[in-house]
Design an enzyme around this catalytic site. Structure first.
Site, PDB file in Angstrom:
ATOM      1  CB  CYS A 166      -0.933  -0.001   1.209  1.00  0.00           C
ATOM      2  SG  CYS A 166      -2.029  -1.427   1.256  1.00  0.00           S
TER       3      CYS A 166
ATOM      4  CG  HIS B 142      -2.000   4.330   5.622  1.00  0.00           C
ATOM      5  ND1 HIS B 142      -1.985   4.082   4.266  1.00  0.00           N
ATOM      6  CD2 HIS B 142      -2.221   3.124   6.216  1.00  0.00           C
ATOM      7  CE1 HIS B 142      -2.179   2.790   4.043  1.00  0.00           C
ATOM      8  NE2 HIS B 142      -2.337   2.189   5.199  1.00  0.00           N
TER       9      HIS B 142
ATOM     10  CD  GLU C 205      -1.703   6.768  10.055  1.00  0.00           C
ATOM     11  OE1 GLU C 205      -1.306   7.756   9.391  1.00  0.00           O
ATOM     12  OE2 GLU C 205      -2.483   5.918   9.595  1.00  0.00           O
TER      13      GLU C 205
ATOM     14  CE  LYS D   5      -5.583   4.483   2.218  1.00  0.00           C
ATOM     15  NZ  LYS D   5      -4.642   5.481   2.765  1.00  0.00           N
TER      16      LYS D   5
ATOM     17  CG  HIS E  57      -6.490   0.897   0.946  1.00  0.00           C
ATOM     18  ND1 HIS E  57      -5.576   1.532   0.143  1.00  0.00           N
ATOM     19  CD2 HIS E  57      -5.768   0.293   1.938  1.00  0.00           C
ATOM     20  CE1 HIS E  57      -4.357   1.330   0.632  1.00  0.00           C
ATOM     21  NE2 HIS E  57      -4.455   0.594   1.708  1.00  0.00           N
TER      22      HIS E  57
ATOM     23  CG  PHE F 268      -0.545  -6.435   3.970  1.00  0.00           C
ATOM     24  CD1 PHE F 268      -1.108  -5.890   5.110  1.00  0.00           C
ATOM     25  CD2 PHE F 268      -1.357  -7.218   3.165  1.00  0.00           C
ATOM     26  CE1 PHE F 268      -2.429  -6.105   5.443  1.00  0.00           C
ATOM     27  CE2 PHE F 268      -2.693  -7.455   3.475  1.00  0.00           C
ATOM     28  CZ  PHE F 268      -3.226  -6.892   4.621  1.00  0.00           C
TER      29      PHE F 268
END
Length: 419
Positions: free
Chosen positions: A172, A308, A319, A340, A345, A403
């Protein structure tokens, strides 16, 4: 070291088939997420998706190109052509370099999944019953069409770019990494413009069930499923799209009288060395510190954070804790939004689109809202903006985490002279 500026932006997203349309929808708090149509909703548990709407790839590609290339390449080429037109590097309807400057430039594109939907279709055809006793033949273009680097290669071919080329597949964070690497390339002396960004077209059964089986996707009502920092968030919404930006050194942009959206001043790229899917707060903290250090600024200088946050329970919390650790007492007061909530996403495209949106936020003095928040998670001690905010800002950052513990943070500055 050279100063690096953004002179063009192009995008196709669930919010619109251009960057201006997508940016306009963002500011209004309009969601591009709807019930999935590209995959039969009766066959999957996860009903929400961020799909492009009425996108006409034929505007940018010929009939053979449309047939031979995966949609992730279609999206990338469209956004790149729009960004090059926006930067004044090509003329409308003339999709190739018209001077040596663009021809000597570079292309850096990120993608997480590449041509996954074409691969899925090919596998399904291979295992379907033979038609008239003849089994379906694989296309001779299947392998090149689905290669992740084909997006960058097709952009270069379409625009006549013959300089630097690179593809990044960093989950991502891919789109943000592409912009960060372009920044460093230009910063250290590359003379040509660089088209950088991200693209993904993952709306197929393989990706939806794959991400869903990992526990990453939301099962909530499609119209409110993407809800970063909401107490009841249960996963992200998978989307498709692309965003690219044109980056140049300041001297070149000034020399040709280019419009400039903002300046890239810092980039942090770290890896957690921790877990396949779980985020690690130490890695995110390291990336934030690295970006601020390269930008040569202090935490007090950041006026806005484009987060994010994907709407996963653990991801949003980690986060927020990383932001709190890095920014300390100021963290609960820095305006923060998670767009988002409107786009879903888009994988690699999200980081690039969020970077472009951050630059626009600084330029226009506008912070887009985070939508679908019914009850904010009290454990996340951040200043979440849920309604459009008009505010003068000078410096902002955008984060992307993926990831495998890959982290990318970009820092932007509003230009200090009229343009």
């Amino acid at each position: 070291m050279k100063r690096v500026v953004i002179t063009g932006i192009g995008a196709v997203t669930p919010l619109g088939n251009s960057f201006p349309d997508s940016w306009s929808a963002l500011k209004k708090g309009i969601s591009g997420i709807q019930p999935v149509t590209k995959v039969s909703s009766t066959r999957v548990k996860w009903k929400a998706a961020g799909e492009l709407k009425d996108f006409q790839a034929g505007t940018y590609l010929g009939v053979k190109e449309l047939r031979r290339l995966d949609p992730f390449v279609h999206y990338a080429v469209a956004s790149a052509i729009m960004s090059a037109e926006d930067a004044g590097l090509i003329k409308p309807d003339i999709h190739h370099a018209h001077d040596d400057y663009l021809a000597s430039g570079g292309v850096i594109i990120g993608s997480s999944r590449g041509g996954v939907s074409s691969l899925e279709n090919a596998c399904m055809n291979m295992h379907s019953p033979p038609l008239n006793n003849r089994r379906s033949r694989l296309s001779p273009y299947l392998m090149p069409a689905t290669t992740i680097s084909m997006a960058a290669s097709s952009i270069a071919q379409k625009l006549g770019i013959k300089g630097y080329g690179l593809t990044i597949s960093n989950a991502c964070a891919s789109g943000s990494n592409a912009i960060g690497e372009a920044y460093r390339l230009l910063k250290t002396g590359f003379s040509g413009p660089v088209i950088a960004g991200g693209t993904d077209a993952p709306l197929c059964r393989l990706c939806i069930e794959g991400y869903g089986s990992s526990g990453a996707l939301s099962k909530a009502d499609p119209f409110s499923a993407s809800r970063p920092f909401d107490r009841h968030r249960d996963g992200f919404v998978l989307s498709e799209g692309a965003c690219t930006i044109v980056m140049e050194n300041l001297e070149s942009a000034l020399r040709r009288g280019a419009r400039m959206y903002g300046e890239v001043i810092g980039y942090g790229n770290t890896v957690d060395a921790f877990h396949q899917t779980k985020p690690d707060i130490k890695g995110e903290i390291h990336a934030l510190h690295a970006a601020l250090a390269e930008a040569g600024i202090k935490t007090d200088d950041i006026d806005y954070i484009n987060a994010h946050d994907t709407s996963t329970p653990i991801g949003d919390y980690v986060e927020s804790e990383a932001i709190l650790t890095v920014f300390g007492e100021k963290a609960p007061h820095i305006p923060l939004s998670a767009i988002k909530s409107m786009t879903g996403h888009m994988l690699a495209a999200s980081g690039a689109f969020e970077a472009a949106s951050t630059a626009m936020s600084l330029r226009e003095g506008v912070i887009p809202p985070t939508i679908n928040i019914r009850e904010k998670d009290k454990r996340c001690n951040i200043n979440l903006i849920t309604e459009r905010k008009d505010i003068s800002m000078k410096t902002a950052l955008s984060s992307s985490f993926g990831f495998g513990g890959v982290n990318a943070v970009l820092v932007f500055r509003k230009l200090d002279f009229p343009n």
